[in-house]
Each structure stands twice: as C-alpha cells, then as structure tokens.
Write a protein that holds these residues in place. Sequence first.
Motif, PDB file in Angstrom:
ATOM      1  N   PRO A 145      11.900  -0.725  -6.909  1.00  0.00           N
ATOM      2  CA  PRO A 145      11.338  -0.224  -8.164  1.00  0.00           C
ATOM      3  C   PRO A 145      10.615  -1.315  -8.941  1.00  0.00           C
ATOM      4  CG  PRO A 145      13.659  -0.647  -8.440  1.00  0.00           C
ATOM      5  CD  PRO A 145      13.345  -0.908  -6.986  1.00  0.00           C
TER       6      PRO A 145
ATOM      7  N   PRO B 145      13.183  12.504 -10.251  1.00  0.00           N
ATOM      8  CA  PRO B 145      11.983  12.231 -11.052  1.00  0.00           C
ATOM      9  C   PRO B 145      11.944  13.108 -12.290  1.00  0.00           C
ATOM     10  CG  PRO B 145      11.444  13.565  -9.136  1.00  0.00           C
ATOM     11  CD  PRO B 145      12.888  13.206  -9.014  1.00  0.00           C
TER      12      PRO B 145
ATOM     13  N   ASN C  65       7.868   9.278  -1.497  1.00  0.00           N
ATOM     14  CA  ASN C  65       8.656  10.490  -1.698  1.00  0.00           C
ATOM     15  C   ASN C  65       8.099  11.701  -0.967  1.00  0.00           C
ATOM     16  OD1 ASN C  65      10.991  11.692  -3.024  1.00  0.00           O
ATOM     17  ND2 ASN C  65       9.484  12.886  -4.147  1.00  0.00           N
TER      18      ASN C  65
ATOM     19  N   VAL D 210       8.905   3.414 -11.695  1.00  0.00           N
ATOM     20  CA  VAL D 210       8.334   2.939 -10.444  1.00  0.00           C
ATOM     21  C   VAL D 210       6.831   3.172 -10.502  1.00  0.00           C
ATOM     22  CG1 VAL D 210      10.395   3.353  -9.044  1.00  0.00           C
ATOM     23  CG2 VAL D 210       8.692   5.136  -9.256  1.00  0.00           C
TER      24      VAL D 210
ATOM     25  N   TRP E 260       5.585   5.673  -5.494  1.00  0.00           N
ATOM     26  CA  TRP E 260       6.559   6.776  -5.493  1.00  0.00           C
ATOM     27  C   TRP E 260       6.013   7.955  -4.694  1.00  0.00           C
ATOM     28  CZ3 TRP E 260      11.350   8.310  -6.202  1.00  0.00           C
ATOM     29  CH2 TRP E 260      11.600   9.672  -6.353  1.00  0.00           C
TER      30      TRP E 260
END
Length: 183
Positions: free
Chosen positions: A166, A99, A133, A124, A129
Amino acid sequence: MSGLTMARLRQMASAASGRQRRLTIVSGPDGRRWAAWPYGAIELTDQHHGWLDRPLDGCYRMRTDGLARLECELSFGPALVQSEMLPILTATNRTAVVPTRWFYEDGLVVRRLLERSDGQHVVVDADMWRAWNVPVGGPVWQLGSRHGALVWASTATAPGVALLLPVRAEVVPVPPEVAEGVT
C-alpha cells in the motif's frame, strides 16, 4: 484468479513499471510460479506460465510478441522476491479490507480509500489497486497495521495468490461522511 489474462498481466506490469513493462519471474519454494514487481506479486498458474513460454527465473520486459530477458536491477531480482516477498503471502496476522467508494487526488496521483474491518483506513494507488484487484478478485486482507501489504486469499489463513504494497501516507483521509459526522 480466473480473471488474469495476458492483457491484465500487461496492465499490472505497466502500472508497476511504466512503459517498460518489466517483471520478475520467480519460483517459490513450493514450486508455485510468480510474476513480481517492487510493488507486489501475483501467482502464475501453469496456463499463465505457459502463455509466457515458461520462462526461467529472472527479469524480463513484456513485449507484444513475448518476453525479452533483461538484466535484473541490483535492488530487485528473484532472490529478493523469494526471501522477502513470498513469505508475506503465508503470514496470518491479517485484517479484512474492503474498498470504499472514495478516491483522493494527491498531486498527479489518484488514491483509493480502503476500509479495514477494525475501522481504520488505508490508501493505495488507484491504478495499482485496479490492476491487481480486477484479475484476482475475492477477499482482500491487510497484514498487520495499515502500512502492511495487501494479500488476496480465499480465507484469513489460506496462502495468498497476490500481494500489493500500500501507499504509506502520513495522514490517511477518512470518508467524507465520517469527517462530517454523517451516519
């Protein structure tokens, strides 16, 4: 994946399906269990699966008191997850992704800019995200082009433990320092 809690799983379900918090539970061919949405999937360890009272393959809504069985949508159910999504987790044509610090507003949607190890960028949905994540963590890879799915795995060839599709933007913005020629 030690960061996956019931609260994080609810956050993933909310990010992917809104207030209904829908999810599809699926068994992979290797016996691994998965929670899936049209936008992605995450492996459920035995402990996670136990938290959900070990549901059978099918479609559910997450409630505060557990899961409520739902009829699967015609366009998305366990069979599609098994045949189309889970094989993506073992693909090895991966490019490392990290990122950046940049976010972009696109109407009402905020998108996060990611940079691939080949110098290309991908965007994204920022909420998606964050939802994926944070509980998964670790290295992120993108399959194929900048339009490929993101996969969390310990190495470029290890089986993935989560995937996220994405945003397919026609134009991917570049970081401001690149756009302005700052090095």
